[in-house]
Design an enzyme around this catalytic site. Structure first.
Site, short mmCIF file in Angstrom:
data_model
loop_
_atom_site.label_atom_id
_atom_site.label_comp_id
_atom_site.label_asym_id
_atom_site.label_seq_id
_atom_site.Cartn_x
_atom_site.Cartn_y
_atom_site.Cartn_z
N CYS A 51 -3.70 12.19 -5.99
CA CYS A 51 -2.60 13.16 -6.05
C CYS A 51 -1.38 12.57 -6.72
CB CYS A 51 -2.25 13.63 -4.64
SG CYS A 51 -1.55 12.32 -3.60
N CYS A 54 0.87 7.56 -4.93
CA CYS A 54 1.25 6.15 -5.00
C CYS A 54 2.19 5.90 -6.17
CB CYS A 54 0.02 5.26 -5.10
SG CYS A 54 -0.95 5.19 -3.57
N CYS A 146 -7.20 5.85 -1.30
CA CYS A 146 -8.24 6.46 -2.15
C CYS A 146 -8.88 5.41 -3.03
CB CYS A 146 -7.64 7.58 -2.99
SG CYS A 146 -6.98 8.96 -2.05
N CYS A 184 -1.41 5.91 2.44
CA CYS A 184 -1.41 7.22 1.79
C CYS A 184 0.00 7.81 1.87
CB CYS A 184 -2.43 8.14 2.45
SG CYS A 184 -2.78 9.65 1.54
N HIS A 221 0.53 -0.96 16.48
CA HIS A 221 0.73 -0.83 17.92
C HIS A 221 1.53 -2.00 18.49
CE1 HIS A 221 -0.21 0.40 21.98
NE2 HIS A 221 -0.85 -0.72 22.24
N CYS A 224 5.25 -1.60 17.58
CA CYS A 224 5.80 -0.25 17.75
C CYS A 224 6.97 -0.27 18.75
CB CYS A 224 4.72 0.70 18.23
SG CYS A 224 5.29 2.40 18.47
N CYS A 244 5.22 7.54 24.69
CA CYS A 244 4.29 7.03 23.69
C CYS A 244 3.40 8.17 23.21
CB CYS A 244 3.46 5.91 24.30
SG CYS A 244 2.07 5.36 23.27
N CYS A 250 -2.09 9.29 18.24
CA CYS A 250 -1.54 8.22 17.42
C CYS A 250 -2.59 7.14 17.18
CB CYS A 250 -0.31 7.61 18.10
SG CYS A 250 0.47 6.31 17.12
N CYS A 259 4.47 -0.94 8.60
CA CYS A 259 5.42 0.18 8.48
C CYS A 259 6.53 0.10 9.52
CB CYS A 259 4.68 1.51 8.63
SG CYS A 259 3.29 1.74 7.53
N CYS A 271 6.80 7.06 10.40
CA CYS A 271 6.17 8.16 11.17
C CYS A 271 6.61 8.21 12.63
CB CYS A 271 4.66 8.04 11.08
SG CYS A 271 4.01 8.17 9.39
N CYS A 278 1.20 8.12 14.12
CA CYS A 278 0.61 7.37 13.02
C CYS A 278 -0.77 7.98 12.80
CB CYS A 278 0.47 5.89 13.38
SG CYS A 278 -0.61 4.96 12.25
N CYS A 281 -3.24 6.14 7.99
CA CYS A 281 -3.54 6.31 6.57
C CYS A 281 -3.91 5.00 5.87
CB CYS A 281 -2.38 6.99 5.86
SG CYS A 281 -0.91 5.97 5.64
#
Length: 303
Positions: A51, A54, A146, A184, A221, A224, A244, A250, A259, A271, A278, A281
């Site tokens: 798509c 990236c 991908c 993603c 995790h 987080c 949570c 998640c 992330c 996210c 989450c 991805c």
């Protein structure tokens, strides 16, 4: 274009800090930026079933920013989304790059092996173009889930036979240095930082799935901000509730990425901070199991 050594060192310092590398690598990373700026480290960016997310993510880079990336550092032979060339000029640019060789091949998108005609560049199937381009590359960087593992294009029933780059190359009997940057989309720091390291330091330390360990070495995790709530078994069961998000589906408990430490959009959000699950991805299995939803909702409270 004349750029001072001070500029290279400043931008390299930002990258070294963002990647969590040793400060002793600063001079080498500055050298890598200089090589990219003066065209001594060309990049060929090819796109399969994707798509272009990236590519958009790359343009959200913060240090250096997108203007510096495109006008100062990325010596792009060709990029289907960003290049101005079209038609015969685009084909000629790619063919010239492949003939010259020595570039870093960045691949975005999955490879259709079942229906090769599902993705073509000019008159050539992408799967065949990929193999030709990979033979002449010094290294291959698979950007996004991908490209790394098949991702959304490989979701069942996968009529095109979409798969990740490493599987496609293995089936072609070709072995090349390869790095996977799943996500993603992939975070811009993962992309830019990896290119810098490949140029001057060499291949980064990779795990069994060929991912750089300094980006994918820990479970989300474990990092987080809601981890304490998980330990207390204080779970949200409906959208908007405190707690949570494990019971909402998640997938941070099985997803490896940074992330939570890095953040997105300049570190503004990610996210979980946005009170979403989450969705995993960056997992190799992302989107490949129709029985494994991205979200689990309490159906008793739906309206």
């Amino acid at each position: 274009m004349k750029i001072t050594r001070r500029t290279f060192l400043k931008d390299a310092g930002l990258l070294v800090a963002a990647m969590g590398l040793e400060p002793t690598l600063l001079p080498k990373m500055a050298d890598a930026l200089e090589e990219m700026a003066y065209g001594r480290a060309p990049i060929l960016w090819l796109q399969g079933l994707s798509c272009s997310g990236c590519s958009v993510s790359l343009l959200n880079s913060e240090s250096p920013g997108p203007a510096d990336l495109l006008t100062r550092y990325l010596s792009l032979y060709f990029h289907q989304t960003l290049s101005a060339a079209t038609g015969p000029s685009a084909v000629a640019a790619v063919e010239k790059a492949i003939a010259k060789g020595g570039y870093i091949l960045v691949v975005e998108g999955a490879v259709p092996l079942g229906i090769k005609e599902a993705c073509k560049f000019a008159d050539e199937n992408f799967a065949d173009q990929l193999v030709r381009a990979a033979r002449s590359a010094q290294a291959i960087v698979c950007t996004g889930t991908c490209s790394a593992y098949g991702g959304v294009p490989a979701a069942p029933p996968n009529l095109t036979g979409a798969t990740g780059v490493s599987i496609a190359l293995n089936k072609a009997g070709l072995s090349r240095p390869l790095i996977n940057l799943p996500g993603c989309p992939a975070h811009p720091a993962w992309i830019v930082g990896t290119l810098m390291q490949v140029l001057k330091v060499g291949l980064p330390e990779l795990d069994a799935l060929q991912r750089p360990t300094h980006f994918y070495g820990h479970l989300l995790h474990e990092q987080c901000p809601l981890f304490a709530l998980y330990q207390k078994k204080h779970f949200a069961e409906n959208l908007g509730e405190d707690g949570c998000l494990f019971k909402m589906g998640c997938q941070g408990v099985i997803t490896q990425a940074d992330c939570s430490l890095r953040g997105w959009n300049g570190g503004v959000n990610w996210c979980i901070r946005g009170r979403s699950n989450c969705i995993g991805c960056a997992r190799p299995e992302f989107a490949l199991d129709p029985q494994f939803p991205f979200f689990r909702l309490n159906e008793d409270n739906l309206f």
